[in-house]
Design a protein around this motif. Structure first.
Motif, PDB file in Angstrom:
ATOM      1  N   ARG A  33      24.517  83.412  60.914  1.00  0.00           N
ATOM      2  CA  ARG A  33      23.148  83.263  60.409  1.00  0.00           C
ATOM      3  C   ARG A  33      22.853  81.809  60.055  1.00  0.00           C
ATOM      4  O   ARG A  33      21.766  81.296  60.339  1.00  0.00           O
ATOM      5  CB  ARG A  33      22.933  84.145  59.173  1.00  0.00           C
ATOM      6  CG  ARG A  33      22.945  85.634  59.447  1.00  0.00           C
ATOM      7  CD  ARG A  33      22.416  86.420  58.258  1.00  0.00           C
ATOM      8  NE  ARG A  33      23.175  86.195  57.043  1.00  0.00           N
ATOM      9  CZ  ARG A  33      24.252  86.891  56.682  1.00  0.00           C
ATOM     10  NH1 ARG A  33      24.704  87.868  57.467  1.00  0.00           N
ATOM     11  NH2 ARG A  33      24.874  86.636  55.545  1.00  0.00           N
ATOM     12  N   ARG A  34      23.831  81.147  59.445  1.00  0.00           N
ATOM     13  CA  ARG A  34      23.616  79.757  59.047  1.00  0.00           C
ATOM     14  C   ARG A  34      23.433  78.856  60.262  1.00  0.00           C
ATOM     15  O   ARG A  34      22.613  77.928  60.245  1.00  0.00           O
ATOM     16  CB  ARG A  34      24.789  79.274  58.200  1.00  0.00           C
ATOM     17  CG  ARG A  34      24.666  77.827  57.748  1.00  0.00           C
ATOM     18  CD  ARG A  34      23.458  77.589  56.863  1.00  0.00           C
ATOM     19  NE  ARG A  34      23.341  76.172  56.491  1.00  0.00           N
ATOM     20  CZ  ARG A  34      22.274  75.430  56.686  1.00  0.00           C
ATOM     21  NH1 ARG A  34      21.188  75.958  57.221  1.00  0.00           N
ATOM     22  NH2 ARG A  34      22.255  74.167  56.338  1.00  0.00           N
ATOM     23  N   ASN A  35      24.169  79.121  61.339  1.00  0.00           N
ATOM     24  CA  ASN A  35      24.010  78.319  62.546  1.00  0.00           C
ATOM     25  C   ASN A  35      22.632  78.527  63.176  1.00  0.00           C
ATOM     26  O   ASN A  35      22.015  77.578  63.661  1.00  0.00           O
ATOM     27  CB  ASN A  35      25.110  78.642  63.560  1.00  0.00           C
ATOM     28  CG  ASN A  35      26.415  77.943  63.226  1.00  0.00           C
ATOM     29  OD1 ASN A  35      26.407  76.823  62.718  1.00  0.00           O
ATOM     30  ND2 ASN A  35      27.537  78.583  63.509  1.00  0.00           N
ATOM     31  N   LEU A  36      22.120  79.766  63.174  1.00  0.00           N
ATOM     32  CA  LEU A  36      20.762  80.004  63.654  1.00  0.00           C
ATOM     33  C   LEU A  36      19.754  79.252  62.796  1.00  0.00           C
ATOM     34  O   LEU A  36      18.776  78.688  63.297  1.00  0.00           O
ATOM     35  CB  LEU A  36      20.440  81.501  63.642  1.00  0.00           C
ATOM     36  CG  LEU A  36      21.103  82.370  64.702  1.00  0.00           C
ATOM     37  CD1 LEU A  36      20.694  83.829  64.508  1.00  0.00           C
ATOM     38  CD2 LEU A  36      20.744  81.911  66.110  1.00  0.00           C
ATOM     39  N   GLU A  37      20.011  79.239  61.491  1.00  0.00           N
ATOM     40  CA  GLU A  37      19.129  78.520  60.579  1.00  0.00           C
ATOM     41  C   GLU A  37      19.155  77.021  60.864  1.00  0.00           C
ATOM     42  O   GLU A  37      18.108  76.358  60.890  1.00  0.00           O
ATOM     43  CB  GLU A  37      19.569  78.785  59.137  1.00  0.00           C
ATOM     44  CG  GLU A  37      18.689  78.163  58.081  1.00  0.00           C
ATOM     45  CD  GLU A  37      19.155  78.494  56.675  1.00  0.00           C
ATOM     46  OE1 GLU A  37      18.763  77.781  55.729  1.00  0.00           O
ATOM     47  OE2 GLU A  37      19.928  79.464  56.506  1.00  0.00           O
TER      48      GLU A  37
END
Length: 218
Positions: A33-37
């Motif tokens: 999720r953090r990488n998508l963010e």
């Protein structure tokens, strides 16, 4: 219609794409999720360069500073549920933007075929505004077309920026052929050549919604 592929140029962006694709790193949903963010933040920065700016006077403790600031009204729009982390990244930079959310998903038949079902839209007026329409994966392009048409019930946008982290060549061509060529810009992280028999992008990264939020039933 202009297509920007951010990953085509060497930058730290490619590290985030590599981790999004990596089957071992994908086991950590928080990291996924953090990488998508993070890629959403980079997309936002690049899109911001295309907006209209006007000069503003800013008062500092020691004087006055003239600076060019964006004046476009922006609506950040995401296709749920996979689009939520990407939406967060875009909103981190466009922190004054309005927001819209669209529910669209694949409904499979017993023979393995599917159609895109649209259920819900929550959106302000988009009349004369800049719309950023985001979905992490652009496979066939059908969900993106459906989302765009749903948004038109809320007005006519000034410009639409379509954002996807990983796209297929077929999906890109579909969007180019089915969304207005004028006032539409595509922002892709990476473009892969193939779709498999279930219309998943190959090599892609798998199901972004499941990787971000856990597997679903049905």
């Amino acid at each position: 219609m202009v297509v920007h592929t951010i990953g085509a140029n060497n930058s730290l962006f490619n590290q985030f794409i590599a981790e999004i694709r990596n089957i071992d790193i994908q086991k950590d949903s928080l990291r996924f999720r953090r990488n998508l963010e993070r890629v959403g933040e980079i997309f936002a920065y690049e899109i911001s360069k295309t907006l209209e700016f006007s000069e503003k006077s800013i008062q500092t403790p020691l004087g006055e500073s003239l600076i060019h600031l964006p004046q476009s009204e922006v609506v950040v729009t995401s296709i749920m549920r996979a689009g939520l982390p990407l939406h967060t990244g875009l909103l981190n930079y466009f922190d004054g933007a309005e927001n819209a959310f669209i529910s669209a998903y694949r409904k499979y038949t017993d023979d393995g075929e599917f159609k895109i079902n649209f259920e819900y839209i929550s959106s302000p007026s988009i009349e004369g505004k800049v719309v950023i329409l985001a979905d992490p994966m652009l496979a066939t392009g059908s969900s993106m077309e459906l989302a765009y048409k749903a948004l038109l019930s809320k007005g006519t946008p000034k410009h639409v920026h379509v954002v996807s982290v990983i796209a297929s060549e077929k999906g890109v061509e579909f969007v180019k052929n089915n969304l207005p060529k004028k006032n539409t810009t595509l922002w892709m992280g990476a473009i892969d050549q193939k779709l498999n028999s279930k219309s998943y992008i190959v090599p892609g990264c798998g199901d972004a919604g499941d990787l971000a939020f856990g597997a679903k039933l049905g």
